[in-house]
Structures are given as structure tokens and as C-alpha cells.
Write a protein that holds these residues in place. Structure first.
Motif, mmCIF file in Angstrom:
data_model
loop_
_atom_site.group_PDB
_atom_site.id
_atom_site.type_symbol
_atom_site.label_atom_id
_atom_site.label_comp_id
_atom_site.label_asym_id
_atom_site.label_seq_id
_atom_site.Cartn_x
_atom_site.Cartn_y
_atom_site.Cartn_z
ATOM 1 N N ASN A 172 12.027 -33.470 -17.179
ATOM 2 C CA ASN A 172 10.775 -34.219 -17.214
ATOM 3 C C ASN A 172 11.067 -35.717 -17.316
ATOM 4 O OD1 ASN A 172 7.749 -33.636 -17.440
ATOM 5 N ND2 ASN A 172 8.059 -35.105 -19.101
ATOM 6 N N GLN A 173 11.987 -36.079 -18.205
ATOM 7 C CA GLN A 173 12.350 -37.487 -18.382
ATOM 8 C C GLN A 173 13.018 -38.047 -17.124
ATOM 9 O OE1 GLN A 173 15.261 -38.427 -21.494
ATOM 10 N NE2 GLN A 173 13.971 -40.159 -22.063
ATOM 11 N N GLU A 174 13.853 -37.257 -16.492
ATOM 12 C CA GLU A 174 14.518 -37.671 -15.245
ATOM 13 C C GLU A 174 13.482 -37.975 -14.154
ATOM 14 O OE1 GLU A 174 17.198 -35.391 -11.832
ATOM 15 O OE2 GLU A 174 17.204 -34.624 -13.875
ATOM 16 N N GLN A 189 10.293 -38.675 -14.642
ATOM 17 C CA GLN A 189 9.492 -39.832 -15.076
ATOM 18 C C GLN A 189 10.209 -41.125 -14.691
ATOM 19 O OE1 GLN A 189 8.935 -40.126 -19.315
ATOM 20 N NE2 GLN A 189 7.836 -42.056 -19.163
ATOM 21 N N LYS A 190 11.505 -41.205 -14.961
ATOM 22 C CA LYS A 190 12.274 -42.412 -14.629
ATOM 23 C C LYS A 190 12.326 -42.619 -13.121
ATOM 24 C CE LYS A 190 15.105 -42.689 -18.748
ATOM 25 N NZ LYS A 190 16.431 -42.538 -19.348
ATOM 26 N N GLY A 242 5.338 -39.726 -19.589
ATOM 27 C CA GLY A 242 5.879 -38.421 -19.207
ATOM 28 C C GLY A 242 4.963 -37.244 -19.458
#
Length: 101
Positions: free
Chosen positions: A21-23, A25-26, A84
């Protein structure tokens, strides 16, 4: 989803961990300020609201914003570039999207 399939031969992204999810989002922050579509859909099936991935992968992670997903009509899902979190949106909105291959 159809555009991902027809043009890129992929699927809208499914998310199975906080790290993924963070990947995503970035990645989205690099290209847009508008929250992009991911491959989650929420709909009423056999009288029960449920969320599922367009690519039929297991539903084993979620990162919904408070009060989401909505249980009113079938909705698609956006990934906030800011925090996110996922939000239900009407599926016909034109937005950026994240395809996976």
C-alpha cells in the motif's frame, strides 16, 4: 479496469500488505495529486455487502478511511496519495489509475 486490460494487458492493482500500500502511495505521489483507482470493488452480493479484488486475488488486507467502504451502491476504490487510505467512489469518475502486470 477495461483500459488496464485492453491497453496495458494488466489489471487494476490489488493490495495485500501495508508495505505494498505504501509503495503504491509513493508511486502515485510521483505522478498525480488526484487519488488513483485501485482494483477493489464493494458491492452487495446475495444481500451482503462485500469488497473484492477485480483480479480475483484473495481479500486479505484493507486500509479503509473512516466510514468507508460505502454500502449504498456498488463502488470502486481510490488510494489517497496524501495518507494511503482507501475511499469508495462512484465507478464512472475519470481518475488516474494504477495497473499491475
Amino acid at each position: 479496469q477495461r483500459y488496464c486490460q485492453d491497453v496495458y494487458r494488466g489489471q487494476l492493482a490489488s493490495v495485500h500488505s501495508a508495505a505494498r500500500n505504501q509503495e503504491l502511495q509513493k508511486l502515485a505521489q510521483t505522478y498525480t495529486i488526484i487519488s488513483p483507482w485501485i482494483g477493489a470493488v464493494t458491492s452487495c452480493r446475495a444481500g451482503k455487502w462485500e469488497s473484492y479484488w477485480e483480479d480475483s486475488s484473495p481479500w486479505n488486507y484493507a486500509n479503509w478511511a473512516p466510514s468507508h467502504p460505502l454500502h449504498v451502491v456498488t463502488t470502486c476504490t481510490t488510494l489517497s496519495v496524501r495518507n494511503g487510505l482507501w475511499r469508495s467512489r462512484f465507478c464512472l469518475q475519470l481518475r488516474p489509475f494504477i495497473c499491475q502486470y
